[in-house]
Design an enzyme around this catalytic site. Structure first.
Site, PDB file in Angstrom:
ATOM      1  N   ARG A 104       0.822  -1.217   0.000  1.00  0.00           N
ATOM      2  CA  ARG A 104       0.000   0.000   0.000  1.00  0.00           C
ATOM      3  C   ARG A 104       0.856   1.266   0.000  1.00  0.00           C
ATOM      4  NH1 ARG A 104      -5.295  -0.950   3.688  1.00  0.00           N
ATOM      5  NH2 ARG A 104      -5.957   0.809   2.375  1.00  0.00           N
ATOM      6  N   ASP A 169       0.274 -15.748  19.936  1.00  0.00           N
ATOM      7  CA  ASP A 169       0.107 -14.294  19.919  1.00  0.00           C
ATOM      8  C   ASP A 169       0.997 -13.630  20.962  1.00  0.00           C
ATOM      9  OD1 ASP A 169      -1.866 -13.988  17.880  1.00  0.00           O
ATOM     10  OD2 ASP A 169      -3.376 -14.739  19.258  1.00  0.00           O
TER      11      ASP A 169
END
Length: 405
Positions: A104, A169
């Site tokens: 992006r 995580d």
């Protein structure tokens, strides 16, 4: 750089950390920085808040001490504001699918044009590069565990099982924290920033390394546990007493000798199978491994947890009761160290949960703020980097920023 309003505390006071990520892994790194005194800015999408906010209680822990910025960092003036923020940032952490930021238009090189000393931590499931098959895939805790060889080692002999809650995580978040601090140390020495590529599966590959080394260097893979007991060593793992469960580690010459006397196996000491000086009993290779387990199970089943803890303390055998969550806050060790604490939420409620860890003696961490609401600090952060009220309102009117209602 002028800092946002917050108390000065902890070993990281004066550090500015910005993170973009949802749920657990990336934000956990931000949480650690915030509890150690850094000024941590949490970037959220303008239209949709972090999905963690739907949880009733956990976000009050995982997003405490943060400053909330709601900004479209990929579009037009929102991108410009983000890059302006990077000029005063020490560490930027982003958690996404592969090289999503680069795709992006926000590459490492673009960020370094605005801040050559910036430390950038990219956290993803499969890394910033590799094969097309994997690099851009989404990943959560169980995905990283499964792909890393960690999950297959956990569970019972009958079935593998993920390690919960959300082990990959938290390990990945801590890895991002430590790696970013290591990179910051070097950046301050050289004046040159760093980009860190943290793949969750590689983090868990390292976490599962212990028994893997036997396979990589001999082809033998350790079996999984049986009812919580260590797959290799007798007297190690989860055991049932008369009134509940304990874990224990029967390790050490004296510990084995004294334990064998208690469970009626003293006659095995000094035999070829268990020679003098034995420090561990291999449940597979030692022919008496199953007998040791049988006798130990019987002895433990005949005694309460309190009796076992008292006796094992005398023998210097490591052991602990398996505590239930309701037992934690009344446990004297928890009370003495204030391991569970309370803090105020932004709407005035009292929240209870784990305290800051670890405990720094000279520069302790602290909890100074509850979880901020969506966009709560957007205006303050933008003003801090030079935006006027009119500039901020223009961003809001274009849907590129959200301020607190």
């Amino acid at each position: 750089m002028d800092h946002l309003p917050m108390p000065k505390f902890g070993p990281l006071a004066g550090l500015r950390v910005v993170f973009s990520g949802i749920e657990i892994a990336g934000p956990f790194a931000g949480q650690m920085f915030a509890e150690w005194g850094a000024e941590v800015i949490w970037i959220e999408n303008v239209a949709w808040a972090d999905t963690i906010r739907v949880q009733p209680n956990y976000p009050q822990l995982s997003r405490r001490n943060l400053h909330a910025l709601s900004l479209n960092i990929f579009k037009d003036e929102g991108r410009e504001a983000f890059l302006k923020l990077m000029e005063t940032t020490d560490i930027f952490i982003e958690a996404s699918k592969g090289p999503a930021f680069a795709r992006r238009g926000i590459t490492d090189e673009v960020l370094w044009q605005h801040n050559p000393k910036l430390v950038i931590a990219h956290l993803s499931g499969f890394g910033q590069y590799g094969t097309e098959e994997y690099t851009n895939l989404p990943a959560y805790n169980t995905i990283a565990q499964a792909f890393s060889g960690y999950l297959i080692q956990n569970g019972d002999v009958d079935q593998p099982m993920p390690a919960f809650p959300y082990t990959a995580d938290y390990f990945s978040g801590l890895t991002a924290t430590t790696a970013a601090l290591a990179a910051l140390h070097k950046a301050r020495e050289t004046g040159k920033g760093e980009s860190i590529d943290i793949a969750m599966y590689e983090v868990m590959l390292r976490m599962g390394q212990y028994f893997m080394m036997d396979y990589f260097n001999g082809g033998e893979m350790c079996p999984r546990m049986t009812k919580g007991k260590d797959p290799y060593y007798a007297g190690c793992g989860l055991y049932k007493c008369a009134d509940g469960y304990i874990v224990m580690e029967l390790v050490g010459i004296t510990q084995i000798e004294e334990c064998f006397k208690d469970i009626g196996l003293a006659h095995l000491l000094g035999t070829p199978e268990i020679p003098e000086g034995t420090q561990l009993i291999h449940r597979i290779e030692c022919p008496y491994g199953p007998l040791v387990e049988e006798k130990l199970d019987a002895w433990l089943a005949a005694h309460t947890i309190a009796e076992v803890k008292e006796r094992f303390a005398e023998l210097n055998i490591a052991c602990a009761k398996v505590l239930t969550v309701p037992e934690l806050e009344s446990n004297p060790q928890y009370v003495a160290r204030e391991s569970i604490t309370q803090w105020q939420t932004m709407d005035g409620r009292t929240c209870k949960g784990p305290n800051v860890m670890p405990k720094f003696k000279n520069n302790p961490g602290q909890i100074w703020r509850g979880m901020p609401s969506h966009g709560m600090d957007t205006a303050a952060i933008l003003k801090n980097i030079g935006y006027s009220e009119n500039d901020i309102q223009e961003l809001v009117s274009k849907g590129l920023a959200k301020v607190e209602d």
